[in-house]
Design an enzyme around this catalytic site. Structure first.
Site, mmCIF file in Angstrom:
data_model
loop_
_atom_site.group_PDB
_atom_site.id
_atom_site.type_symbol
_atom_site.label_atom_id
_atom_site.label_comp_id
_atom_site.label_asym_id
_atom_site.label_seq_id
_atom_site.Cartn_x
_atom_site.Cartn_y
_atom_site.Cartn_z
ATOM 1 N N SER A 32 -0.607 -7.100 11.808
ATOM 2 C CA SER A 32 0.037 -5.932 12.425
ATOM 3 C C SER A 32 -0.846 -5.607 13.794
ATOM 4 O O SER A 32 -0.142 -5.035 14.786
ATOM 5 C CB SER A 32 0.035 -4.689 11.436
ATOM 6 N N GLY A 43 0.993 -6.922 2.475
ATOM 7 C CA GLY A 43 0.357 -5.603 3.369
ATOM 8 C C GLY A 43 -0.037 -6.229 4.817
ATOM 9 O O GLY A 43 0.757 -7.347 5.015
ATOM 10 N N SER A 44 -0.428 -5.431 5.494
ATOM 11 C CA SER A 44 -0.752 -5.805 6.939
ATOM 12 C C SER A 44 -2.148 -5.856 7.233
ATOM 13 O O SER A 44 -2.954 -5.688 6.336
ATOM 14 C CB SER A 44 -0.307 -4.873 7.879
ATOM 15 N N ARG A 98 1.928 11.205 -8.427
ATOM 16 C CA ARG A 98 1.291 11.312 -6.974
ATOM 17 C C ARG A 98 2.070 10.779 -5.955
ATOM 18 O O ARG A 98 1.601 10.197 -4.931
ATOM 19 C CB ARG A 98 -0.196 10.602 -6.908
ATOM 20 N N ARG A 115 7.307 -5.658 13.270
ATOM 21 C CA ARG A 115 6.860 -5.864 11.974
ATOM 22 C C ARG A 115 7.849 -6.025 10.884
ATOM 23 O O ARG A 115 7.677 -6.486 9.815
ATOM 24 C CB ARG A 115 6.270 -4.249 11.720
ATOM 25 N N GLU A 147 -8.371 -6.366 6.136
ATOM 26 C CA GLU A 147 -7.398 -5.581 5.462
ATOM 27 C C GLU A 147 -8.298 -4.794 4.607
ATOM 28 O O GLU A 147 -9.649 -4.695 4.616
ATOM 29 C CB GLU A 147 -6.377 -6.206 4.773
ATOM 30 N N MET A 148 -7.809 -4.295 3.496
ATOM 31 C CA MET A 148 -8.603 -3.131 2.827
ATOM 32 C C MET A 148 -8.416 -3.176 1.113
ATOM 33 O O MET A 148 -8.688 -2.249 0.523
ATOM 34 C CB MET A 148 -8.272 -1.684 3.189
ATOM 35 N N GLU A 149 -7.842 -4.147 0.554
ATOM 36 C CA GLU A 149 -7.384 -4.289 -0.943
ATOM 37 C C GLU A 149 -7.931 -5.577 -1.371
ATOM 38 O O GLU A 149 -7.915 -5.456 -2.901
ATOM 39 C CB GLU A 149 -6.115 -3.888 -1.148
ATOM 40 N N GLY A 203 0.931 -1.176 0.005
ATOM 41 C CA GLY A 203 -0.100 0.042 -0.125
ATOM 42 C C GLY A 203 0.838 1.378 0.122
ATOM 43 O O GLY A 203 0.501 2.172 -0.737
HETATM 44 N N1 HPA Z 1 -8.359 -2.745 9.570
HETATM 45 C C1 HPA Z 1 -8.369 -2.590 8.224
HETATM 46 N N2 HPA Z 1 -6.853 -2.855 7.530
HETATM 47 C C2 HPA Z 1 -6.009 -3.062 8.422
HETATM 48 C C3 HPA Z 1 -5.993 -3.260 10.070
HETATM 49 C C4 HPA Z 1 -7.388 -2.966 10.265
HETATM 50 O O1 HPA Z 1 -7.474 -3.280 11.540
HETATM 51 N N3 HPA Z 1 -4.836 -3.654 10.303
HETATM 52 C C5 HPA Z 1 -3.896 -3.573 9.400
HETATM 53 N N4 HPA Z 1 -4.808 -3.400 8.238
#
Ligand code: HPA
Length: 234
Positions: free
Chosen positions: A205, A91-92, A45, A219, A181-183, A22
């Protein structure tokens, strides 16, 4: 060439295997510490992308930003403008399960989502974003050969990091989802559409179960293991 606004590389500048952190600073760190002859191909960007070699094989690493709208743009252009064939998110994530501890590594087999992005492609019916089996199998075997234990299962790709919707995220956990996570869901969906391979590898994480967070030292270690798995996919 199709129009492309977010990556300014020339045709041929980007490898078939692209690792997707990310954070663009992460991309720079990976290029500097793991790749030979790394060349910066994008600065638009500040979303750095580099191509170099790892053990003689060409690899690119491209920052995506956070969340599916941002990541989806880079993923689309990498595939459709630059011919990426294997896209691996690194990612995390935040653990949703007691058995998934801080620093653990997850290989995502699938990704649920609370995002509108995936359902809106399917007339609001439910698609199942799924990783590529060959990449998953390869990554699993690399981890096993290294003696790194991994969890394999589903992620939740969420639109909210700071979620004040009042929805109970542990509903997903009841159905076996390992972490949030978000992706990943958008990555798997776009890759499927264009017939290319995708996988997500995440390190834990933080834990939504215990509220614990990793130290920056922690990490670093789990990041190194994740990176070595991802790079050996080349
Ligand atoms: N939420 C969303 N995305 C993340 C988180 C979380 O707690 N930890 C690491 N990425």
């Amino acid at each position: 060439m199709a129009k492309h606004y977010h990556i300014e590389a020339q045709a041929g500048d980007i490898a078939e295997l692209v690792l997707l952190p990310g954070d663009p600073k992460r991309a720079e760190y990976i290029a500097t510490h793991y790749l030979e002859d790394a060349k910066l191909y994008n600065t638009v960007r500040g979303m750095s992308g580099f191509t170099g070699t790892y053990q003689g094989k060409r690899v690119s690493v491209q920052g995506t930003g956070m969340g599916m709208p941002s990541a989806g743009i880079y993923i689309h252009e990498l595939i459709n403008v630059y011919g990426a064939k294997k896209l691996v998110r690194i990612g995390s994530c935040g653990s949703l399960q007691e058995k998934v501890g801080l620093r653990d590594i997850i290989l995502a087999m699938s990704a649920c989502t609370n995002s509108a992005m995936v359902p809106r492609r399917f007339f609001h019916q439910t698609y199942a974003p799924t990783a590529n089996f060959d990449l998953l199998y390869q990554a699993y075997n690399i981890a096993r050969d290294k003696g790194v234990s991994v969890h394999v299962g589903s992620l939740l790709s969420s639109d909210h990091f700071y979620d004040d919707t009042g929805e109970d995220v542990f509903r997903w956990a009841e159905y076996g989802v390992l972490a949030v996570e978000m992706e990943a869901a958008e990555l798997f969906t776009v890759a499927a559409k264009y017939g290319v391979q995708a996988l997500a590898i995440c390190t834990v994480s933080d834990s939504l179960v215990t509220g614990d967070e990793t130290s920056s030292e922690d990490r670093e270690t789990s990041f190194t293991q994740m990176m070595e798995i991802a790079l050996e996919l080349a």
